[in-house]
Design an enzyme around this catalytic site. Structure first.
Site, PDB file in Angstrom:
ATOM      1  CG  LEU A 152      16.166   0.433   0.182  1.00 24.72           C
ATOM      2  CD1 LEU A 152      17.467   0.836   0.850  1.00 24.72           C
ATOM      3  CD2 LEU A 152      16.040   1.097  -1.185  1.00 24.72           C
TER       4      LEU A 152
ATOM      5  CD  GLN B 207      -1.549  -0.309   5.278  1.00 30.34           C
ATOM      6  OE1 GLN B 207      -1.500   0.881   4.996  1.00 30.34           O
ATOM      7  NE2 GLN B 207      -0.471  -1.053   5.490  1.00 30.34           N
TER       8      GLN B 207
ATOM      9  CB  CYS C 107      -0.259   7.389   1.336  1.00 34.59           C
ATOM     10  SG  CYS C 107      -0.768   6.471   2.799  1.00 34.59           S
TER      11      CYS C 107
ATOM     12  NE  ARG D  59       4.152  -2.530   5.643  1.00 33.13           N
ATOM     13  CZ  ARG D  59       4.391  -1.811   4.562  1.00 33.13           C
ATOM     14  NH1 ARG D  59       3.419  -1.122   3.989  1.00 33.13           N
ATOM     15  NH2 ARG D  59       5.591  -1.788   4.027  1.00 33.13           N
TER      16      ARG D  59
ATOM     17  NE  ARG E 112      10.084   5.994  -0.743  1.00 31.84           N
ATOM     18  CZ  ARG E 112       9.705   5.654   0.484  1.00 31.84           C
ATOM     19  NH1 ARG E 112       9.683   4.379   0.843  1.00 31.84           N
ATOM     20  NH2 ARG E 112       9.331   6.571   1.367  1.00 31.84           N
TER      21      ARG E 112
ATOM     22  CE1 TYR F 169       1.152   7.290  10.002  1.00 33.70           C
ATOM     23  CE2 TYR F 169       1.499   5.212   8.848  1.00 33.70           C
ATOM     24  CZ  TYR F 169       1.631   6.592   8.909  1.00 33.70           C
ATOM     25  OH  TYR F 169       2.239   7.267   7.889  1.00 33.70           O
TER      26      TYR F 169
ATOM     27  N   PRO G 129       0.836  -1.211   0.000  1.00 35.98           N
ATOM     28  CG  PRO G 129       0.000  -1.049   2.158  1.00 35.98           C
ATOM     29  CD  PRO G 129       0.710  -1.982   1.247  1.00 35.98           C
TER      30      PRO G 129
ATOM     31  CB  ALA H 123      -2.704   3.763   4.836  1.00 38.10           C
TER      32      ALA H 123
END
Length: 366
Positions: free
Chosen positions: A303, A101, A26, A232, A326, A184, A24, A58
């Protein structure tokens, strides 16, 4: 030898073509919690990538649970209808399973969008509101302190997660993920750095896990029994005295005992004092620790950029799946390229059948 990364995996009633998860991410492009045309474009593109499953960003279970005013939500009929429209469009052209999510940002809510600076917006100002958390401790010095959730507040959050799970079930979402990472709200209950409560939800590890486990139970009860629920987690706070790998393992075991289907291991996000040793596969050891302690599937992230790197993570048993964020934004056809590099096949839309390179003419599944 066939590529382990492209072997199918079945989780509860859901079978994935391969072990590649689109995490997920944002987009900060919703309006009053409602997904927009941007999400149709964004998710539609990723749904053609050949990954095993695509996860919607999310999605806040309550308005005050959004990270920013432009976050996705699923708390009323309007947000449900908007998500339904996006799903209808994406599913018209892709059979890829779609997960969602479910999230609450807690004290990290009420912020500007990243390209607007991302700073906290104070309550009483445009696009700002009062945040809530496990304790009245701000994320960073100088920020507006959150309100510590009382019994009624805990009930509201618990009910919000359950109602969002019911809406996700009605929408035909294939799996849901509970966000208990990245600093969060549920992570704020787990970590002793953010949870200073003196009641049954604070203090000992058992107490700090209590509310996140109650949220899991509420979501599992509300969501269709034949569909998976994952969680998660942040494997460590990367800060002295904080949440760590040993506590993560204990939490994972408790989730497994309650019927969780997958643990997705990330890290950090709770405390600005964190010191993260960022590098290729830097979070994989955290996933490995959980994988060695539980029997349910584990997802590694962080990564992971090269096909051979991802293959090694699966083949060595460090994790059962890898997640891309990413990396797949930069290269939305990463699964195609990984399949070509590893001698595997990947599912692609018929409209793109003639796009394969000359040397891998059998790249696409029929």
């Amino acid at each position: 030898m066939s590529a382990a990364l492209f072997e199918p995996i079945t989780i509860r009633g859901l079978t994935l073509d391969n072990r590649i998860v689109i995490a997920p991410m944002c987009q900060y492009s919703a309006v009053d919690g409602c997904l927009t045309d941007w999400h149709t474009i964004h998710l539609g593109s990723l749904a053609l990538s050949g990954a095993g499953i695509l996860t919607i960003e999310a999605t806040a279970v309550l308005p005050e649970g959004r990270i920013s005013y432009a976050d996705s939500g699923l708390w009323n009929d309007a947000t449900e209808a908007a998500m339904g429209r996006v799903l209808e469009s994406v599913r018209r052209w892709s059979a890829m399973p779609i997960a969602l999510q479910l999230a609450h940002a807690g004290r990290k809510a009420s912020t500007a969008r990243p390209w607007e600076g991302g700073a906290q917006i104070a309550p009483g100002t445009p696009n700002g509101w009062q945040t809530v958390s496990a304790s009245a401790l701000p994320y960073a010095e100088g920020e507006n302190p959150p309100t510590a959730l009382d019994a009624a507040g805990l009930d509201r959050v618990r009910s919000g997660f359950a109602e969002a799970a019911r809406r996700a079930g009605r929408l035909g979402i294939d799996a849901v993920q509970i966000h208990a990472a990245h600093g969060y709200l549920l992570h704020q209950f787990l970590s002793p750095l953010s949870n200073h409560r003196a009641d049954e939800y604070g203090g000992s590890l058992e107490n700090r896990m209590r509310f996140p486990l109650e949220i899991f139970d509420a979501v599992r009860a509300a969501y269709p029994a034949n569909r998976p629920v994952s969680v998660r987690v942040s494997g460590t706070d990367w800060a002295p005295g904080g949440w760590d790998s040993e506590q993560t393992v204990a939490f994972a075991k408790a989730l497994e005992a309650r019927g969780a289907d997958v643990i997705h291991v990330s890290s950090g996000g709770l405390d600005p004092r964190q010191s993260i040793p960022v590098g290729p596969s830097y979070q994989v050891p955290l996933a490995r620790a959980v994988k060695q302690a539980v029997s349910l599937p584990v997802v590694a992230v962080g990564l992971i950029t090269e096909p051979e790197q991802a293959e090694a993570i699966i083949r060595t048993g460090d994790a059962d799946m890898i997640a891309l964020a990413r990396t797949v934004l930069y290269d939305p056809r990463w699964p195609w390229h990984a399949a070509a590099a590893l001698g595997a096949k990947v599912r692609a839309p018929a409209q793109y059948n003639r796009s394969w390179p000359r040397k891998v003419r059998d790249l696409f599944k029929s």
